[in-house]
Structure formats: C-alpha cells, structure tokens
Motif scaffolding. Structure first.
Motif, PDB file in Angstrom:
ATOM      1  N   THR A  43       0.804  -1.217   0.000  1.00  0.00           N
ATOM      2  CA  THR A  43       0.000   0.000   0.000  1.00  0.00           C
ATOM      3  C   THR A  43       0.842   1.274   0.000  1.00  0.00           C
ATOM      4  O   THR A  43       0.336   2.347  -0.330  1.00  0.00           O
ATOM      5  CB  THR A  43      -0.939   0.032   1.223  1.00  0.00           C
ATOM      6  N   ALA A  44       2.122   1.184   0.370  1.00  0.00           N
ATOM      7  CA  ALA A  44       2.953   2.387   0.460  1.00  0.00           C
ATOM      8  C   ALA A  44       3.929   2.543  -0.703  1.00  0.00           C
ATOM      9  O   ALA A  44       4.528   3.602  -0.851  1.00  0.00           O
ATOM     10  CB  ALA A  44       3.731   2.394   1.778  1.00  0.00           C
ATOM     11  N   VAL A  45       4.105   1.491  -1.523  1.00  0.00           N
ATOM     12  CA  VAL A  45       5.033   1.590  -2.653  1.00  0.00           C
ATOM     13  C   VAL A  45       4.388   1.101  -3.953  1.00  0.00           C
ATOM     14  O   VAL A  45       4.332   1.835  -4.945  1.00  0.00           O
ATOM     15  CB  VAL A  45       6.332   0.787  -2.395  1.00  0.00           C
ATOM     16  N   PHE A  62      11.094   2.204  -1.486  1.00  0.00           N
ATOM     17  CA  PHE A  62      11.258   0.828  -1.000  1.00  0.00           C
ATOM     18  C   PHE A  62      12.512   0.691  -0.148  1.00  0.00           C
ATOM     19  O   PHE A  62      12.485   0.128   0.955  1.00  0.00           O
ATOM     20  CB  PHE A  62      11.317  -0.133  -2.184  1.00  0.00           C
ATOM     21  N   ILE A  63      13.630   1.198  -0.626  1.00  0.00           N
ATOM     22  CA  ILE A  63      14.898   1.091   0.095  1.00  0.00           C
ATOM     23  C   ILE A  63      14.825   1.823   1.432  1.00  0.00           C
ATOM     24  O   ILE A  63      15.243   1.293   2.475  1.00  0.00           O
ATOM     25  CB  ILE A  63      16.053   1.656  -0.766  1.00  0.00           C
ATOM     26  N   ILE A  64      14.276   3.028   1.419  1.00  0.00           N
ATOM     27  CA  ILE A  64      14.196   3.829   2.645  1.00  0.00           C
ATOM     28  C   ILE A  64      13.257   3.182   3.655  1.00  0.00           C
ATOM     29  O   ILE A  64      13.579   3.065   4.849  1.00  0.00           O
ATOM     30  CB  ILE A  64      13.733   5.264   2.335  1.00  0.00           C
ATOM     31  N   TYR A  65      12.071   2.737   3.201  1.00  0.00           N
ATOM     32  CA  TYR A  65      11.114   2.111   4.116  1.00  0.00           C
ATOM     33  C   TYR A  65      11.701   0.845   4.746  1.00  0.00           C
ATOM     34  O   TYR A  65      11.619   0.636   5.964  1.00  0.00           O
ATOM     35  CB  TYR A  65       9.820   1.738   3.379  1.00  0.00           C
ATOM     36  N   ALA A  66      12.245  -0.019   3.896  1.00  0.00           N
ATOM     37  CA  ALA A  66      12.820  -1.269   4.403  1.00  0.00           C
ATOM     38  C   ALA A  66      13.961  -0.974   5.375  1.00  0.00           C
ATOM     39  O   ALA A  66      14.090  -1.630   6.418  1.00  0.00           O
ATOM     40  CB  ALA A  66      13.320  -2.122   3.237  1.00  0.00           C
ATOM     41  N   GLY A  67      14.792   0.018   5.044  1.00  0.00           N
ATOM     42  CA  GLY A  67      15.899   0.375   5.927  1.00  0.00           C
ATOM     43  C   GLY A  67      15.420   0.903   7.264  1.00  0.00           C
ATOM     44  O   GLY A  67      15.945   0.525   8.326  1.00  0.00           O
ATOM     45  N   LEU A  68      14.407   1.774   7.259  1.00  0.00           N
ATOM     46  CA  LEU A  68      13.882   2.328   8.507  1.00  0.00           C
ATOM     47  C   LEU A  68      13.229   1.249   9.365  1.00  0.00           C
ATOM     48  O   LEU A  68      13.357   1.260  10.598  1.00  0.00           O
ATOM     49  CB  LEU A  68      12.870   3.436   8.201  1.00  0.00           C
TER      50      LEU A  68
END
Length: 433
Positions: free
Chosen positions: A49-51, A233-239
């Motif tokens: 839902t976010a990406v 995607f990279i930022i969300y997964a990293g956070l």
C-alpha cells in the motif's frame, strides 16, 4: 524525443520528495520496532500500500496525462467531481497539517520550546511562498532538497545498521502482512500518488526541460515513478530494519502516546547512529521531508481548482492561501491526534482510490465504464462496515461482517471488488459477442 539523464533524475527526485513526508519517516521505524523478528513480513505488507499502489498511480498518470478528474470520469462526471473535491479537501486537511505537527514535535519544540501556533504559522507561510512560485517547484525539489534528504536518510540507515547488534524484540502484532498493509494506509501514499502525479504533469508543462511530446512525457513519468518507488522501497525497508534491530537497545516508553513513541525511537536511532549530532540531523531531515510534501499537496489542490475555474490564476492563489490557512489551524494538533482522525477517513476513501488507480492502469478494453462503475460501487458499499466498525462498533455489525472475508482486517472490500471485476468482464464479453 530522448529523455536526458538530468531530466530523469530531477523528476525522479522531485517525485520522491513529494511522496516522502511525516508519515513516511515516522511510521516505519515504530512498525519495525513492534514487529520484532517478523519485521520483513510486515515490510512486505507495508510495501503493497505504500510503494506498489503508489507506483501504479504514477503509471496511471503517465497513461492519462490529465488531472485527477480523469481518474474517475469513466464512473461519471459527477462522481469524478465529488471525488476530486473530497481528495483535495482530505489532503489539505490531514496529511498537509500533519507535516507541520511532525516538524514542530520533533524538530522545533525540543530545541526552541515554541508554541505549535508559531511553528505552523511560519511553516505554512514558507510553504505558500514556494507554492505561489509554481514554475520553480520541480527544479527546487529535484536539484536541491531531495538529494540532501536522501543522503541524510541513507546515512542514518547505513550507520545504524552497521553498528546494530541485529537483535530484535518481541513480536507485538498478530498478523504481520495485514498489519503492514493497513499501516501503509497511514502514509497517504496512494492518495499522494494521484495528487502529486498531477503536480508533476503540470510542472513538466511549466518548466524549461522542453519535454512536451505525449510519448516522451509518458516515458519520463513512468521511469521517474519506478526510480522514486525504488527509493521509497529502500528507505522504508531500511527504517523498518533499523527500528526492529534497535528494539532491544532503545526504550520508547510505552506509557507515552504513539506519536511520542515514534519521535523517541527515531531520535534514539539518530543518536545511536550519528552521536549527539544525530539530533540536529533528525531536525533537518524532518523539516525538509515534511516541507516538500506540504508544497506538493497544496500545489496539487491549487492546480486542480485553477483548472476547474478555467485556468484562473486567482483560483490558484485563493486555494493556496486557504489551504495554507487550514494548515496553520489543524497543524497545531499533535501528530497522533491527526493520525487518529485520519483512520476512518482513510478506511472510506483509500479503497476507492486504490481501485481507481488499478483500473486506470489496465488497458482501456478491459477497464470499460461498466467495470469502473460496478467496481467502485461495490468497493464503496463494502467499505461502509469498516468505517462504521471503527467509529461505532456494534454486535449486529460484527455478526454481519463475519460473513465478509477479511472484514476483520478492514479489507472486506477486496474480494467483492475482485469478483465484480471478473463477473462484469464476463458479462461484457458475452454482450459484445
């Protein structure tokens, strides 16, 4: 016409910054923190839902290259008009003020101790200045602000993960993937896709990159959407990973409200990864990320009403001023209060937005007006129990929703909408034959 690398990067960075705001920064770390060892599964749900849906929204804009009105016009002109007004009203009343609230709580108040009224007044005065200078938005965001935001984010995530013990806490969510899907609602990214996608299209017409051909703009918007989505995607997964792996080291004080927990966790991660300098870095990051999103939302609303009133510049200015004034008023609330108010609104408008995005991505032969109307009506009807159940749960409603798959997870509209697509497609095929 070939798309130059410079044009692609500027548009991609601008699109990323328009998406990445308060919820995008504050929600993932706490979600990872509460997910424990299952943070990866929660991330999968969150990305849907976010990406994924937001990327489809940008692809739909690349295909239509019109305004938000074009997303719903196959249902009916009246529906599309009402939907546009609702979307822009929600956008300037909830996610836009939420950016000011987050900036005040995390970046301004801990340092200066000022009132939220002063913060929101100065904040939206600056937003208004940038929105009124419409032609410079794309270059400003793409060339200057977004690269700085991305560098800071990657530094916090990279240093944080490299110094982590990779020990997670206890799982505090029952259904990881579904929890991620519903938390992804809170980012407003699907609504953001239909709002800021229109901003990008208008900006391409205003700027000096000379990308004017329909096919060239479609290619540029598509590629920019994929690049911005990959960045998200990279930022969300990293956070989420940092939040999960620091859950055993940082005490967020569960007695506090959710917004303070989010702020404490993000502050703790920044200090753990960058030392005491992390507080300053976090303040700058929050301010920039929120600021760019507020610009995109208000510019998008002003663009729409400008077009609604025959390209009237007066309508653009009046909308921008009113939206900024509303931001000052609502922005005085704390972040968590705005999130709580947003939930029933999202349960109502988000499913309709998702199905409109998906239907507009489909080829026109498959997404006919009949299918549009049938799916939107079905989605609307089956979203009503979710909204009522959140506002005023009752035993009778619970008995009713037991017969609707996924209704307990506020996703009761998904299966009926899918079945209606199949049935309407079969009916349409037989009718044409």
């Amino acid at each position: 016409m070939d798309i130059k690398r410079k044009e692609l990067l500027i548009t991609s960075f601008a699109l990323f910054s328009l998406f990445f705001g308060a919820g995008n920064l504050l929600l993932p770390p706490l979600l990872g923190y509460n997910s424990g060892a299952d943070w990866l599964w929660v991330t999968v749900g969150f990305m849907i839902t976010a990406v994924v849906i937001p990327i489809f929204g940008i692809l739909a804009h690349a295909k239509l290259q019109g305004t938000l009105y074009d997303f719903g016009k196959k249902v009916s002109p009246i529906f599309s008009l009402v939907y546009c007004i609702l979307i822009y009203s929600i956008a300037v009343a909830i996610p836009s003020p939420r950016t000011a609230a987050a900036t005040h709580e995390i970046a301004i108040f801990p340092v200066f101790g000022t009132s939220p009224l002063l913060t929101s007044t100065i904040y939206f005065s600056l937003v208004l200045v940038f929105v009124l200078n419409r032609s410079k938005i794309l270059n400003l965001l793409g060339k200057f602000l977004t690269p700085f935001i991305v560098i800071i984010l990657l530094a916090v995530i990279g240093v944080g993960l490299s110094s982590s013990t990779f020990t997670t806490g206890h799982l505090q969510v029952e259904t990881p993937i579904l929890t991620g899907i519903l938390e992804g609602y809170q980012t407003f990214d699907a609504i953001g896709a239909v709002v800021v996608g229109a901003v990008i299209i208008v900006s391409l017409n205003f700027n000096n990159m000379k990308v004017s051909a329909f096919a060239s703009k479609r290619k540029l918007i598509r590629q920019s959407g994929f690049i911005a989505g990959t960045g998200l995607f990279i930022i969300y997964a990293g956070l989420m990973a940092v939040g999960a792996y620091y859950s055993s080291e940082i005490d967020i004080n569960t007695a506090l409200s959710s917004d303070m927990q989010r702020a404490n966790l993000l502050r703790g991660i920044s200090i753990a990864s960058l030392g005491e300098f992390g507080n300053t870095v976090l303040s700058i990051l929050i301010s920039l990320a929120c600021f760019t999103t507020a610009i995109g939302i208000i510019a998008g609303a002003a663009d729409y009403f400008r077009g609604l009133f025959n390209k009237s510049q007066l309508a653009y200015v009046v909308t921008a001023v009113l939206a900024s004034g509303l931001g000052v008023l609502v922005g005085q609330l704390d972040f968590n209060a705005i999130v709580v108010v947003a939930i029933p609104v999202l349960l109502f408008i988000y499913p309709i937005t998702i199905v409109l995005i998906l239907l507009n991505v489909l080829p026109d032969k498959l997404a006919t007006p009949l299918i549009f109307r049938a799916v939107v009506i079905t989605t609307f009807v089956f979203s009503i129990p979710d909204v009522i159940g959140f506002i005023s749960p009752s035993e009778g409603l619970t008995i009713l929703t037991e017969f609707i798959p996924f209704s307990g997870q506020s996703l009761g509209w998904v299966l009926p909408a899918f079945l209606v697509v199949v049935i309407a497609s079969i009916f349409q095929l037989k009718k044409s034959n």
